[in-house]
Design an enzyme around this catalytic site. Structure first.
Site, PDB file in Angstrom:
ATOM      1  N   CYS A  65       0.879  -1.175   0.000  1.00 22.91           N
ATOM      2  CA  CYS A  65       0.000   0.000   0.000  1.00 22.91           C
ATOM      3  C   CYS A  65       0.911   1.218   0.000  1.00 22.91           C
ATOM      4  O   CYS A  65       2.112   1.079  -0.308  1.00 22.91           O
ATOM      5  CB  CYS A  65      -1.000  -0.026   1.166  1.00 22.91           C
ATOM      6  SG  CYS A  65      -0.291   0.042   2.813  1.00 22.91           S
TER       7      CYS A  65
HETATM    8  C1  RB5 Z   1      -4.311   4.995   0.764  1.00 23.53           C
HETATM    9  O1  RB5 Z   1      -4.284   6.295   0.372  1.00 23.53           O
HETATM   10  C2  RB5 Z   1      -3.315   4.764   1.883  1.00 23.53           C
HETATM   11  O2  RB5 Z   1      -3.920   5.106   3.096  1.00 23.53           O
HETATM   12  C3  RB5 Z   1      -2.854   3.337   1.869  1.00 23.53           C
HETATM   13  O3  RB5 Z   1      -2.234   3.066   0.662  1.00 23.53           O
HETATM   14  C4  RB5 Z   1      -1.891   2.937   2.929  1.00 23.53           C
HETATM   15  O4  RB5 Z   1      -0.760   3.740   2.953  1.00 23.53           O
HETATM   16  C5  RB5 Z   1      -2.422   2.671   4.267  1.00 23.53           C
HETATM   17  O5  RB5 Z   1      -1.699   2.318   5.190  1.00 23.53           O
END
Ligand code: RB5
Length: 155
Positions: A65
């Site tokens: 993420c």
């Molecule tokens: C999404 O914008 C972001 O919150 C996600 O990719 C991640 O970093 C969450 O921990």
């Protein structure tokens, strides 16, 4: 080796880059999405990757993420999943050797593609040491999972 890979929109480009690297290295990849930059929710991809491991459809998992944090929190909710954020190669091999991690979490907004490739290579080539002290510690981690999942879900 089969590796399940999943990412939210923040990790979409890094996921594609890593899959290309893995396939070029002869690793079988299950690409569980996401498949575009359209905003999605990271728990869905942590879920998909974790279930592949729980069902023995993949040996290891990679979740991505923006920070690596969200997917790591979500993946660690699944029984039998030991997920860790590794943004350096030391953690990537020691996490497997000592802690037997089966899911690597990466933040695409934290590290570059080349370092991510190095980390993935290190994660996949490491193996659990089988040392008694690490087995003992992991048994304690498993015990926590058994005790509290039972308490929370079965009363
Ligand atoms: C999404 O914008 C972001 O919150 C996600 O990719 C991640 O970093 C969450 O921990």
């Amino acid at each position: 080796m089969i590796v399940a890979v999943g990412a939210d929109h923040g990790g979409f480009h890094l996921k594609n880059n890593l899959i290309e690297f893995l396939e070029d290295s002869g690793v079988s990849v299950h690409d569980l999405g996401t498949y575009s930059e359209k905003p999605v929710d990271y728990p869905e991809f942590a879920r998909a990757v974790s279930l592949e491991i729980m069902k023995d459809k993949a040996d290891k998992g990679i979740v991505i993420c923006g920070s690596g944090v969200g997917v790591c929190v979500a993946a660690n909710k699944f029984p039998g999943i030991r997920a860790a954020i590794c943004h350096d190669t030391f953690s990537a091999h020691q996490g497997v050797e000592d802690d037997n991690i089966n899911v690597l979490c990466v933040g695409a907004r934290v590290i570059g593609h080349e370092l991510a490739r190095e980390i993935i290579k290190t994660f996949l080539s490491a193996s659990f040491s089988q040392a008694e002290r690490h087995k003992r510690r992991l048994a304690k981690v498993e015990q926590i999972e058994k005790e509290y999942y039972k308490e929370v879900f079965h009363g």
